[in-house]
Design a protein around this motif. Sequence first.
Motif, short mmCIF file in Angstrom:
data_model
loop_
_atom_site.label_atom_id
_atom_site.label_comp_id
_atom_site.label_asym_id
_atom_site.label_seq_id
_atom_site.Cartn_x
_atom_site.Cartn_y
_atom_site.Cartn_z
N ARG A 1 0.07 2.96 17.71
CA ARG A 1 -1.13 3.48 17.04
C ARG A 1 -1.17 4.99 17.27
N SER A 2 -0.31 5.68 16.61
CA SER A 2 -0.26 7.13 16.77
C SER A 2 -0.63 7.78 15.43
N PRO A 3 -0.96 9.07 15.45
CA PRO A 3 -1.24 9.76 14.18
C PRO A 3 -0.03 9.69 13.23
N MET A 4 1.16 9.74 13.78
CA MET A 4 2.37 9.68 12.95
C MET A 4 2.47 8.32 12.25
N SER A 5 2.17 7.26 12.96
CA SER A 5 2.22 5.91 12.40
C SER A 5 1.20 5.76 11.28
N ASP A 6 0.01 6.28 11.49
CA ASP A 6 -1.03 6.20 10.46
C ASP A 6 -0.64 6.97 9.21
N VAL A 7 -0.07 8.17 9.38
CA VAL A 7 0.36 8.97 8.23
C VAL A 7 1.46 8.25 7.47
N MET A 8 2.43 7.72 8.18
CA MET A 8 3.53 7.01 7.50
C MET A 8 3.00 5.79 6.75
N GLY A 9 2.07 5.09 7.36
CA GLY A 9 1.48 3.93 6.69
C GLY A 9 0.77 4.32 5.40
N ARG A 10 0.01 5.42 5.45
CA ARG A 10 -0.72 5.88 4.26
C ARG A 10 0.22 6.39 3.18
N LEU A 11 1.34 7.00 3.59
CA LEU A 11 2.29 7.51 2.60
C LEU A 11 3.11 6.39 1.96
N CYS A 12 3.41 5.35 2.73
CA CYS A 12 4.27 4.27 2.22
C CYS A 12 3.49 3.19 1.49
N ALA A 13 2.21 3.02 1.79
CA ALA A 13 1.43 1.94 1.18
C ALA A 13 1.46 1.94 -0.35
N PRO A 14 1.28 3.09 -1.02
CA PRO A 14 1.31 3.05 -2.50
C PRO A 14 2.69 2.69 -3.05
N LEU A 15 3.74 2.98 -2.29
CA LEU A 15 5.09 2.63 -2.73
C LEU A 15 5.37 1.15 -2.54
N LEU A 16 4.86 0.60 -1.46
CA LEU A 16 5.14 -0.80 -1.11
C LEU A 16 4.25 -1.79 -1.85
N ARG A 17 3.05 -1.39 -2.21
CA ARG A 17 2.10 -2.30 -2.83
C ARG A 17 2.65 -3.03 -4.06
N PRO A 18 3.27 -2.33 -5.03
CA PRO A 18 3.80 -3.06 -6.20
C PRO A 18 4.90 -4.05 -5.83
N VAL A 19 5.72 -3.70 -4.85
CA VAL A 19 6.80 -4.60 -4.44
C VAL A 19 6.22 -5.80 -3.71
N GLN A 20 5.18 -5.58 -2.91
CA GLN A 20 4.55 -6.68 -2.17
C GLN A 20 3.90 -7.70 -3.10
N ARG A 21 3.50 -7.26 -4.29
CA ARG A 21 2.93 -8.20 -5.26
C ARG A 21 3.99 -9.16 -5.79
N VAL A 22 5.24 -8.71 -5.81
CA VAL A 22 6.33 -9.51 -6.37
C VAL A 22 7.08 -10.29 -5.29
N VAL A 23 7.29 -9.66 -4.14
CA VAL A 23 8.08 -10.27 -3.07
C VAL A 23 7.14 -10.92 -2.06
N PRO A 24 7.19 -12.26 -1.92
CA PRO A 24 6.30 -12.92 -0.97
C PRO A 24 6.77 -12.72 0.47
N LEU A 25 5.85 -12.97 1.40
CA LEU A 25 6.21 -12.94 2.82
C LEU A 25 7.19 -14.09 3.08
N VAL A 26 8.17 -13.83 3.91
CA VAL A 26 9.15 -14.84 4.28
C VAL A 26 8.97 -15.12 5.77
N GLY A 27 8.37 -16.24 6.09
CA GLY A 27 8.12 -16.57 7.49
C GLY A 27 7.23 -15.55 8.18
N GLY A 28 6.28 -15.00 7.43
CA GLY A 28 5.39 -13.99 8.00
C GLY A 28 5.99 -12.59 8.04
N LEU A 29 7.20 -12.45 7.52
CA LEU A 29 7.90 -11.16 7.54
C LEU A 29 7.81 -10.50 6.17
#
Length: 187
Positions: free
Chosen positions: A127-155
């Motif tokens: 839980r560092s500032p770097m982790s939060d920034v990376m999460g905010r930057l990557c979330a818009p990129l990952l969201r469309p893919v997450q809609r298509v690719v389901p979790l596999v065993g919670g992963l």
Amino acid sequence: MLYQIATLLLDVIGGLLTGACLLRLYMQWQRVPFSNPVGALVFALTDWFIMPLRRLIPPTGQWDISSLVGGLLVQQVQYGLLWLIAGGAISGAVVPLLATFGLVRVAISGLIGLLIVHAILSWVQTRSPMSDVMGRLCAPLLRPVQRVVPLVGGLDLSPLVLLVLLQIAMIVLGHLQAAVLTGALQG
């Protein structure tokens, strides 16, 4: 030998400056605050270059076009210097097109880097500032893919899928750039 050394140095310096300009643009677009270590680094690398450009090209809404123009100018200078070092082996008219390819290549490489850092930080659960920034930057990129690719065993496999898609984009870009260079050498 001189050309290879110059290419390496220009790639490192040009890639770093272009990447910082593009990251600045992306952080502003995603409204990620610059009061974190990543933002401080981006400002340190780009303020000297972007602020004078901003006087000529004011921001429009969410988009700071001066950051995009700055990245393209860095690539233009990089490919222009390589063209001069190579003795003008190809038409100088191809240099702006190669600079555009370079800008897209740096953008894709930067996204790949962001995703890798985000994935590593998500594994260690920091839980560092770097982790939060990376999460905010990557979330818009990952969201469309997450809609298509389901979790596999919670992963969540969406970062892996996106990395593969970005690698394919990089391969296609390389083939397009090679075709342009081949055409320029034959023409």
